[in-house]
Design a protein around this motif. Structure first.
Motif, short mmCIF file in Angstrom:
data_model
loop_
_atom_site.label_atom_id
_atom_site.label_comp_id
_atom_site.label_asym_id
_atom_site.label_seq_id
_atom_site.Cartn_x
_atom_site.Cartn_y
_atom_site.Cartn_z
N TYR A 38 0.84 -1.21 0.00
CA TYR A 38 0.00 0.00 0.00
C TYR A 38 0.88 1.27 0.00
N ALA A 93 -1.41 9.16 4.42
CA ALA A 93 -2.39 8.48 5.28
C ALA A 93 -1.72 7.35 6.07
N TYR A 123 -6.52 11.38 6.70
CA TYR A 123 -6.62 9.93 6.88
C TYR A 123 -5.56 9.43 7.88
N TYR A 145 -9.33 15.76 3.12
CA TYR A 145 -10.18 15.06 2.16
C TYR A 145 -11.59 15.44 2.58
N ARG A 180 -4.99 0.62 -8.22
CA ARG A 180 -3.92 0.08 -7.38
C ARG A 180 -3.96 -1.44 -7.35
N TYR A 190 -7.60 -1.08 5.68
CA TYR A 190 -6.83 -0.49 6.80
C TYR A 190 -7.10 -1.28 8.08
N LEU A 210 -9.50 1.64 0.55
CA LEU A 210 -9.33 3.05 0.18
C LEU A 210 -10.48 3.50 -0.72
N TYR A 214 -12.73 6.72 -0.23
CA TYR A 214 -12.78 7.79 -1.24
C TYR A 214 -14.22 8.00 -1.73
N HIS A 264 0.71 12.77 -6.52
CA HIS A 264 0.23 11.91 -5.43
C HIS A 264 1.13 10.67 -5.34
N ARG A 267 0.31 7.52 -7.42
CA ARG A 267 -0.71 6.60 -6.91
C ARG A 267 -2.08 6.83 -7.54
C1 PYR Z 1 -3.43 7.33 -0.71
O1 PYR Z 1 -3.50 6.15 -0.38
O2 PYR Z 1 -2.78 7.69 -1.67
C2 PYR Z 1 -4.16 8.32 0.05
O3 PYR Z 1 -4.01 9.50 -0.19
C3 PYR Z 1 -5.07 7.92 1.09
#
Ligand code: PYR
Length: 368
Positions: A38, A93, A123, A145, A180, A190, A210, A214, A264, A267
């Motif tokens: 992750y 997060a 997060y 968020y 992902r 999580y 996630l 989201y 990001h 991601r």
């Molecule tokens: C991520 O997993 O990229 C978040 O921002 C939560």
């Protein structure tokens, strides 16, 4: 899964860091598999994840010699904060995936280093109070968020402000999860709750994916959200996730006090250019009207140097800090911050730059 079953590391020790790429390999040995994937993973083919780091190699620093430089000075300023170094903690997060001390461990490492700043993620797996025990008087920004419900957004902003946040970071590039694969394969959820955003989730965050989280957050983000956050909180607002120069302009028109250039960490949208590739064009449009924070792909002092020479005022560091946290708790975080200071100073000395302003005035050359 309970937190105990997840089994995050709990070592606290200083790290001898040679480079942060190796740190990732070491962290892989201690972070449980799903959590490591992750944190380390990106979206799709992970093209953008790789490109974030590789794109720094398309620009070169021409070393200047006999430049009368000794003991380079890394201090700089953003808003009211005098910083010892031009880098800060990126909002990430769930630090509890890397270490049992969660965000409180990261916070303490940043405090013990001194002269930097922490971005707290909405997060976060720790409460504001727990993070505060680590941070104490260290400055912090809060990354939101948003909920679909503005009353809840107001209460989150109230809490962040009461906690001492001096700026709000509106992440706008994550209105749905990136593709992902690693998380899908691992059925990643999580292993602990997210107390700050739990108020707008159907659950607490624990055992949630996630995408589930989201999906319950605000997806239709517009430039008006910058106005809303700014007017309600009275704090400066960054728009984070900016890749297009046009979006930087629109954000400034909407009142943004800073532009946060980011993919990001590779991601979200795979196939996007490396974050660094878009920085010069964004800096040109921004034209110093507001500060630019840059993230995604910073692994070395050279990368910090190149980002600053390409228009960033501050860079934010993400994964290397989390890997340091995994390997050494708060002392590991401190070690990562110290590593970047050493490395940046070496690069500054070799490039013939005494100050951050000198870096900003350095012309990089195109290596393509
Ligand atoms: C991520 O997993 O990229 C978040 O921002 C939560």
């Amino acid at each position: 899964m309970t937190e105990g079953q997840y089994g995050a590391p709990d070592h606290v020790k200083k790290l001898g860091i040679f480079n942060t790429i190796e740190l990732e390999d070491l962290a892989k040995e201690v972070i449980p598999h799903g959590g490591f994937d992750y944190l380390a993973g990106g979206s799709g083919d992970e093209f953008t994840l790789r490109r974030n780091v590789e794109s720094f190699n398309f620009k070169g620093i021409v070393p200047r010699v006999a430049a009368n430089v000794e003991f380079p000075e890394t201090n700089t300023k953003i808003f009211e904060h005098e910083l010892k170094v031009p880098y800060i903690m990126a909002p990430i997060a769930a630090h509890g995936l890397a270490h049992q001390s969660k965000e409180a461990g990261t916070a303490r490492g940043i405090r013990e280093f001194g002269g930097s700043l922490m971005s707290i993620s909405a997060y976060s797996g720790a409460t504001f109070e727990e993070i505060d025990e680590g941070l104490q008087d260290t400055p912090r920004w809060f990354q939101i968020y948003m909920s679909k419900d503005d009353q809840l957004n107001k209460s989150i902003l109230d809490e962040a402000k009461a906690d001492g946040a001096t700026a709000i970071i509106l992440t706008a590039d994550a209105t749905v999860g990136g593709n992902r694969h690693r998380d899908e394969k691992n059925h990643f959820v999580y292993p602990f709750s997210m107390p700050i955003v739990a108020r707008y989730l159907t659950g607490t965050g624990k055992d949630m994916s996630l995408n589930n989280i989201y999906g319950q957050s605000k997806q239709k983000i517009t430039m008006d959200d910058i106005r809303f956050i700014k007017e309600y909180s009275g704090l400066p607002v960054f728009l984070k996730g900016v890749q297009a120069p046009e979006d930087a302009e629109a954000a400034i028109q909407a009142g943004a006090d800073g532009i946060w250039v980011s993919t990001h960490g590779g991601r979200q949208l795979d196939g996007a250019p490396g974050s660094f590739e878009m920085l010069p064009a964004i800096a040109k449009v921004v034209d110093k009207r507001v500060p630019i924070v840059f993230d995604s792909g910073i692994r070395r002092g050279e990368h910090i140097f190149k980002a600053l020479a390409s228009g960033a005022d501050i860079v934010a560091i993400g994964r290397p800090v989390l890997f340091g946290l995994a390997l050494g708790g708060w002392q590991g975080v401190q070690s990562v911050f110290e590593y970047f200071e050493r490395d940046l100073k070496r690069v500054m000395q070799l490039a013939g730059t005494q100050t951050i302003e000198d870096i900003k005035n350095t012309q990089l050359i195109d290596l393509r």
